[in-house]
Scaffold this active site. Structure first.
Site, mmCIF file in Angstrom:
data_model
loop_
_atom_site.group_PDB
_atom_site.id
_atom_site.type_symbol
_atom_site.label_atom_id
_atom_site.label_comp_id
_atom_site.label_asym_id
_atom_site.label_seq_id
_atom_site.Cartn_x
_atom_site.Cartn_y
_atom_site.Cartn_z
ATOM 1 C CG MET A 65 35.580 45.346 136.348
ATOM 2 S SD MET A 65 36.408 44.257 137.515
ATOM 3 C CE MET A 65 36.917 42.949 136.447
ATOM 4 C CG HIS A 89 32.925 46.441 127.729
ATOM 5 N ND1 HIS A 89 34.232 46.143 127.480
ATOM 6 C CD2 HIS A 89 32.623 45.860 128.922
ATOM 7 C CE1 HIS A 89 34.727 45.404 128.475
ATOM 8 N NE2 HIS A 89 33.772 45.218 129.356
HETATM 9 O O1 PAF Z 1 31.720 41.953 134.634
HETATM 10 C C1 PAF Z 1 32.425 42.861 135.132
HETATM 11 O O2 PAF Z 1 33.106 43.599 134.411
HETATM 12 C C2 PAF Z 1 32.468 43.024 136.633
HETATM 13 O O3 PAF Z 1 32.365 41.796 137.271
HETATM 14 C C3 PAF Z 1 31.402 44.017 137.160
HETATM 15 C C4 PAF Z 1 30.005 43.498 136.915
HETATM 16 C C5 PAF Z 1 31.587 45.366 136.500
HETATM 17 C C6 PAF Z 1 31.571 44.190 138.671
HETATM 18 O O4 PAF Z 1 32.835 44.669 138.990
#
Ligand code: PAF
Length: 285
Positions: free
Chosen positions: A30, A37
């Site tokens: 997100m 990330h």
């Molecule tokens: O973990 C996240 O950032 C969100 O829940 C995801 C898996 C991208 C789904 O919107």
């Protein structure tokens, strides 16, 4: 890095890659990207030929509209980070692109009792929204491997269940939680903490470490009770702090003492001066 905003363009590009025998790795996010990330991107790069990262703040998984409004958005910085990480493709769709049918639920996933505990109990509808968007993204990207972070402990179990329910061929790869040098679990929501609140947020990590050192001292409800009180005394509203293990069927068990199975402490608590809800977990044995 290629940037696609439309599903058609992404699909076309990926079908060429797939026909050329390329293995596709997928990291759904997100945005408000941090080292956690980027560690997923690095793992995906190691294990795939083409890495797709999506950035989409999914409205259907926010049970609290204020949380959705305040979710940090840092697209330019995210693009810089993904370029430096040599990510291959960024998918950056609009809400209309992902939900042409509208946001009202048109599908229900049977996650069983997994959806009724912990995050599921405290964030009604959250996992239905996660399931809905991840289902759409997996249909679109059709990755060989899907990379997700262990920090979202229950989300990983839900996605595992989704993959089983939908009989998808994708392999879910769960990567370790990354922590700041002082122990705070990396999270996009940390961006919403000022320095004093961020310092206070460290209590969550400290209680997890404390629990790990006091596992054998009493039955779990007693030691988790102490940790919950400590968090409350330090300005947290605690949704849950529990010792859990994972059953063979993928459901969550709540044991009262140490057994043979891997044990995790899982916590969700709202830091009250910031009103930011944080989650974390740690393997205990
Ligand atoms: O973990 C996240 O950032 C969100 O829940 C995801 C898996 C991208 C789904 O919107």
């Amino acid at each position: 890095m290629y940037l696609f905003k439309r599903k058609d363009d992404l699909e076309r590009h990926l079908s060429v890659a797939r026909k050329a025998g390329k293995r596709i790795g997928f990291v759904p996010t997100m945005g408000a990207l941090h080292e956690g990330h980027l560690s997923l991107i690095a793992a995906a790069k190691k294990n795939s030929d083409v890495v797709v990262c999506s950035i989409f703040v999914n409205p259907t998984q926010f049970n609290d509209p204020a949380d959705f409004e305040k979710y940090p958005v840092t697209i330019n910085e995210d693009i810089t980070k993904l370029t430096a990480a040599e990510n291959d493709i960024l998918f950056l769709p609009s809400v209309q692109e992902m939900y042409p049918e509208g946001l009202a639920a048109d599908i229900h996933y049977d996650f069983g009792e997994l959806e009724t505990v912990l995050e599921g109990a405290h964030r009604p509808g959250h996992f239905q929204g996660v399931g809905r968007i991840v289902h759409k993204l997996l249909d679109l990207v059709q990755p060989d491997k899907l990379f997700m972070g262990q920090k979202d402990f229950q989300q990983c179990l839900i996605i595992n269940r989704l993959i089983k329910v939908l009989q998808l061929k994708v392999e879910l790869v769960i990567c370790d939680t990354l922590r700041e040098t002082d122990g705070l679990a990396m999270s996009s929501r940390n961006l919403r903490l000022n320095p004093a609140e961020r310092q206070n947020a460290l209590h969550i990590y400290k209680e997890l470490i404390w629990l790990k050192g006091h596992l054998q001292e009493a039955a779990f409800p007693e030691i988790t009770g102490k940790a919950i009180n400590e968090l409350k005394n330090n300005g947290f509203d605690v949704d849950y702090l529990e010792m859990v293990s994972i059953l063979e069927d993928g459901n969550i068990a709540f044991p009262h003492q140490v057994g043979k199975e891997p044990l995790f402490a899982v916590v969700a608590a709202r830091e009250l001066s910031s009103n930011v809800r944080l989650i974390d977990n740690m393997q205990m044995n």
